[in-house]
Scaffold this active site. Structure first.
Site, PDB file in Angstrom:
ATOM      1  N   GLY A  73      -0.566 -53.273 -28.007  1.00 56.14           N
ATOM      2  CA  GLY A  73       0.511 -53.016 -26.883  1.00 56.14           C
ATOM      3  C   GLY A  73       1.636 -52.512 -27.152  1.00 56.14           C
ATOM      4  O   GLY A  73       2.520 -52.513 -26.409  1.00 56.14           O
ATOM      5  N   THR A  74       1.729 -52.184 -28.408  1.00 58.80           N
ATOM      6  CA  THR A  74       2.976 -51.902 -29.270  1.00 58.80           C
ATOM      7  C   THR A  74       3.864 -50.691 -28.064  1.00 58.80           C
ATOM      8  O   THR A  74       4.950 -50.865 -27.996  1.00 58.80           O
ATOM      9  CB  THR A  74       3.080 -51.100 -30.567  1.00 58.80           C
ATOM     10  OG1 THR A  74       1.827 -51.772 -31.215  1.00 58.80           O
ATOM     11  CG2 THR A  74       4.229 -51.457 -31.258  1.00 58.80           C
ATOM     12  N   HIS A 137       4.735 -53.456 -37.380  1.00 56.42           N
ATOM     13  CA  HIS A 137       3.385 -54.137 -37.480  1.00 56.42           C
ATOM     14  C   HIS A 137       3.313 -55.173 -38.475  1.00 56.42           C
ATOM     15  O   HIS A 137       2.234 -55.918 -38.690  1.00 56.42           O
ATOM     16  CB  HIS A 137       2.373 -52.950 -37.632  1.00 56.42           C
ATOM     17  CG  HIS A 137       1.866 -52.352 -36.492  1.00 56.42           C
ATOM     18  ND1 HIS A 137       1.889 -52.469 -35.117  1.00 56.42           N
ATOM     19  CD2 HIS A 137       1.468 -50.996 -36.491  1.00 56.42           C
ATOM     20  CE1 HIS A 137       1.726 -51.754 -34.523  1.00 56.42           C
ATOM     21  NE2 HIS A 137       1.328 -50.739 -35.334  1.00 56.42           N
ATOM     22  N   ARG A 158      -2.833 -59.762 -28.539  1.00 60.52           N
ATOM     23  CA  ARG A 158      -3.936 -59.327 -27.552  1.00 60.52           C
ATOM     24  C   ARG A 158      -5.211 -60.079 -28.066  1.00 60.52           C
ATOM     25  O   ARG A 158      -5.385 -60.392 -29.282  1.00 60.52           O
ATOM     26  CB  ARG A 158      -3.890 -57.647 -27.848  1.00 60.52           C
ATOM     27  CG  ARG A 158      -4.944 -57.024 -26.568  1.00 60.52           C
ATOM     28  CD  ARG A 158      -4.933 -55.647 -26.697  1.00 60.52           C
ATOM     29  NE  ARG A 158      -5.580 -54.860 -25.837  1.00 60.52           N
ATOM     30  CZ  ARG A 158      -5.694 -53.610 -25.563  1.00 60.52           C
ATOM     31  NH1 ARG A 158      -5.318 -52.861 -26.681  1.00 60.52           N
ATOM     32  NH2 ARG A 158      -6.378 -53.235 -24.681  1.00 60.52           N
TER      33      ARG A 158
HETATM   34  P1  PAP Z   1      -0.468 -48.788 -32.085  1.00 64.46           P
HETATM   35  O1  PAP Z   1      -0.743 -49.912 -32.793  1.00 64.46           O
HETATM   36  O2  PAP Z   1      -1.082 -47.616 -32.460  1.00 64.46           O
HETATM   37  O3  PAP Z   1       1.178 -48.655 -31.949  1.00 64.46           O
HETATM   38  P2  PAP Z   1      -0.495 -49.863 -29.612  1.00 64.46           P
HETATM   39  O4  PAP Z   1       0.400 -49.157 -28.543  1.00 64.46           O
HETATM   40  O5  PAP Z   1      -0.224 -51.342 -30.093  1.00 64.46           O
HETATM   41  O6  PAP Z   1      -1.010 -48.985 -30.715  1.00 64.46           O
HETATM   42  O7  PAP Z   1      -2.139 -50.059 -28.714  1.00 64.46           O
HETATM   43  C1  PAP Z   1      -2.779 -49.087 -28.235  1.00 64.46           C
HETATM   44  C2  PAP Z   1      -3.237 -49.677 -26.973  1.00 64.46           C
HETATM   45  O8  PAP Z   1      -2.537 -50.272 -25.895  1.00 64.46           O
HETATM   46  C3  PAP Z   1      -4.157 -49.102 -25.921  1.00 64.46           C
HETATM   47  O9  PAP Z   1      -5.347 -49.893 -25.860  1.00 64.46           O
HETATM   48  P3  PAP Z   1      -6.803 -49.243 -25.659  1.00 64.46           P
HETATM   49  O10 PAP Z   1      -7.252 -48.563 -26.892  1.00 64.46           O
HETATM   50  O11 PAP Z   1      -7.562 -50.603 -25.068  1.00 64.46           O
HETATM   51  O12 PAP Z   1      -6.928 -48.524 -24.159  1.00 64.46           O
HETATM   52  C4  PAP Z   1      -3.524 -48.476 -25.214  1.00 64.46           C
HETATM   53  O13 PAP Z   1      -4.451 -47.774 -24.094  1.00 64.46           O
HETATM   54  C5  PAP Z   1      -2.916 -49.378 -24.626  1.00 64.46           C
HETATM   55  N1  PAP Z   1      -1.589 -49.022 -24.035  1.00 64.46           N
HETATM   56  C6  PAP Z   1      -0.587 -47.833 -24.331  1.00 64.46           C
HETATM   57  N2  PAP Z   1       0.171 -47.952 -23.425  1.00 64.46           N
HETATM   58  C7  PAP Z   1       0.178 -48.903 -22.652  1.00 64.46           C
HETATM   59  C8  PAP Z   1       0.822 -49.457 -21.283  1.00 64.46           C
HETATM   60  N3  PAP Z   1       1.865 -48.771 -20.903  1.00 64.46           N
HETATM   61  N4  PAP Z   1       0.239 -50.355 -20.643  1.00 64.46           N
HETATM   62  C9  PAP Z   1      -0.913 -51.099 -20.872  1.00 64.46           C
HETATM   63  N5  PAP Z   1      -1.509 -50.890 -22.128  1.00 64.46           N
HETATM   64  C10 PAP Z   1      -1.097 -49.638 -22.741  1.00 64.46           C
END
Ligand code: PAP
Length: 323
Positions: A73-74, A137, A158
């Site tokens: 959820g970064t 990270h 998470r």
């Molecule tokens: P990263 O490690 O590539 O930066 P990161 O943002 O940590 O990714 O995680 C992505 C997850 O956060 C995705 O989850 P999913 O694959 O299970 O769908 C993404 O959908 C979710 N995510 C991104 N933005 C939000 C938001 N605003 N609220 C809740 N979840 C989100």
């Protein structure tokens, strides 16, 4: 002359890093060989980047670091922290010029180790005025020295099963050339052999530190934040030293932040549905898949889920951290 000196120093770091990586434990199985750097598995490119970044990075006493294991959820945390901190200049209330409307959160809050720091030195971070909002990270053990003592850290974790599913989709999409079946990814993840893993050690490092220094490390869970976003945004603001005033609360400013940064809202913006993150170089749409808690149930058998739950329980036993 200064440029020449910087390049010579830089080449020195490069050569040193080359010989250091050759002495690290290494293993194949993902898209390129991984190295075990102080207990953390990193891809070849990321190992080089981290080794190049650490000696170059200059921590400041008022830095704020958003730390996460990948796929925890970064993107969401970056959006929330940026909005909370900058709300006096950029109110979250539906305005046409809020930076989040035209920038992916990753372009507003830079990573320490991305883009690869052996190719893109950290000077861009030196140019950011204080207080800097940065992200990583990296596990606590790999933060540049004194960062952990100087900076305040917000850590977001998470449920591990959802992390794996999210990560598998990410890799499948960015590297369609390498076919890693979900079952194989599951086995590697369970063995603790995963990008920035093992995931449990990553969580535990920050979890333990948050117990020792709660004023320095705020430890959050994606799943809890999804259930009670308003409560968590208030906690975040307080921790960051910019609590919401009674007046802000009564006019719904907290809810406005939650709405602006919500999955559905960010996903719907053209910058996120069509744009490319400058720093990471991937399609922004990749960062917004389902945004759900519990999507693992659509990908794992009951046995797989039980196996990973057992490992997680065992790894976290006695720490007080549970999922
Ligand atoms: P990263 O490690 O590539 O930066 P990161 O943002 O940590 O990714 O995680 C992505 C997850 O956060 C995705 O989850 P999913 O694959 O299970 O769908 C993404 O959908 C979710 N995510 C991104 N933005 C939000 C938001 N605003 N609220 C809740 N979840 C989100």
């Amino acid at each position: 002359m200064a440029q020449e000196q910087a390049e010579t120093k830089y080449m020195g770091i490069e050569q040193e890093n080359e010989s250091l990586t050759s002495s690290l434990p290494t293993r194949e199985g993902w898209w390129e060989p991984f190295f075990l750097l102080q207990g953390c598995w990193l891809s070849t490119k990321m190992t080089r980047s981290v080794m190049a970044m650490k000696p170059q990075f200059h921590p400041r006493h008022d830095d704020i670091i958003l730390a996460t294991h990948p796929k925890c959820g970064t993107t969401w945390l970056k959006a929330l922290a940026f909005t909370v901190i900058n709300r006096s200049t950029h109110p979250a209330v539906a305005s046409y010029d809020h930076p989040l409307l035209s920038h992916n959160p990753h372009d507003l809050v830079p990573y320490l180790e991305i883009p690869f720091r052996d190719l893109h030195p950290v000077t861009e971070l030196d140019e950011i005025p204080s207080p800097r909002l940065l992200s990583t990270h990296l596990p606590l053990t790999l933060l540049p020295s004194s960062t952990s003592t100087l900076s305040r850290v917000v850590y977001l974790c998470r449920e591990p099963k959802d992390v794996l599913v999210s990560f598998w989709y990410h890799i499948k999409t960015v590297r369609p050339d390498i076919l890693i079946e979900f079952d194989r990814s599951f086995e590697l993840f369970c063995e603790g052999f995963s990008f920035y893993g093992p995931v449990w050690e990553h969580y535990l490092g920050y979890w333990k530190q948050s117990k020792i220094e709660p004023e320095k490390v705020l430890f959050l869970k994606y799943d809890e934040m999804a259930a009670e976003p308003t409560k968590h945004v208030k906690m975040l603001a307080e921790f960051l030293g910019v609590p919401f005033t009674d007046e802000e609360e009564s006019r719904g400013a907290v809810e406005e932040v939650v709405r602006l940064c919500s999955f559905q809202h960010l996903k719907s913006l053209p910058v996120n549905s069509q744009g490319v993150t400058e720093r990471i170089g991937t399609d922004n749409s990749l960062l917004f898949r389902t945004g759900k808690v519990g999507d693992w149930a659509n990908h794992m058998t009951v046995e797989m889920a039980q196996k990973l739950d057992c490992i997680t329980e065992e790894k976290l036993r006695g720490s007080g951290l549970t999922f």
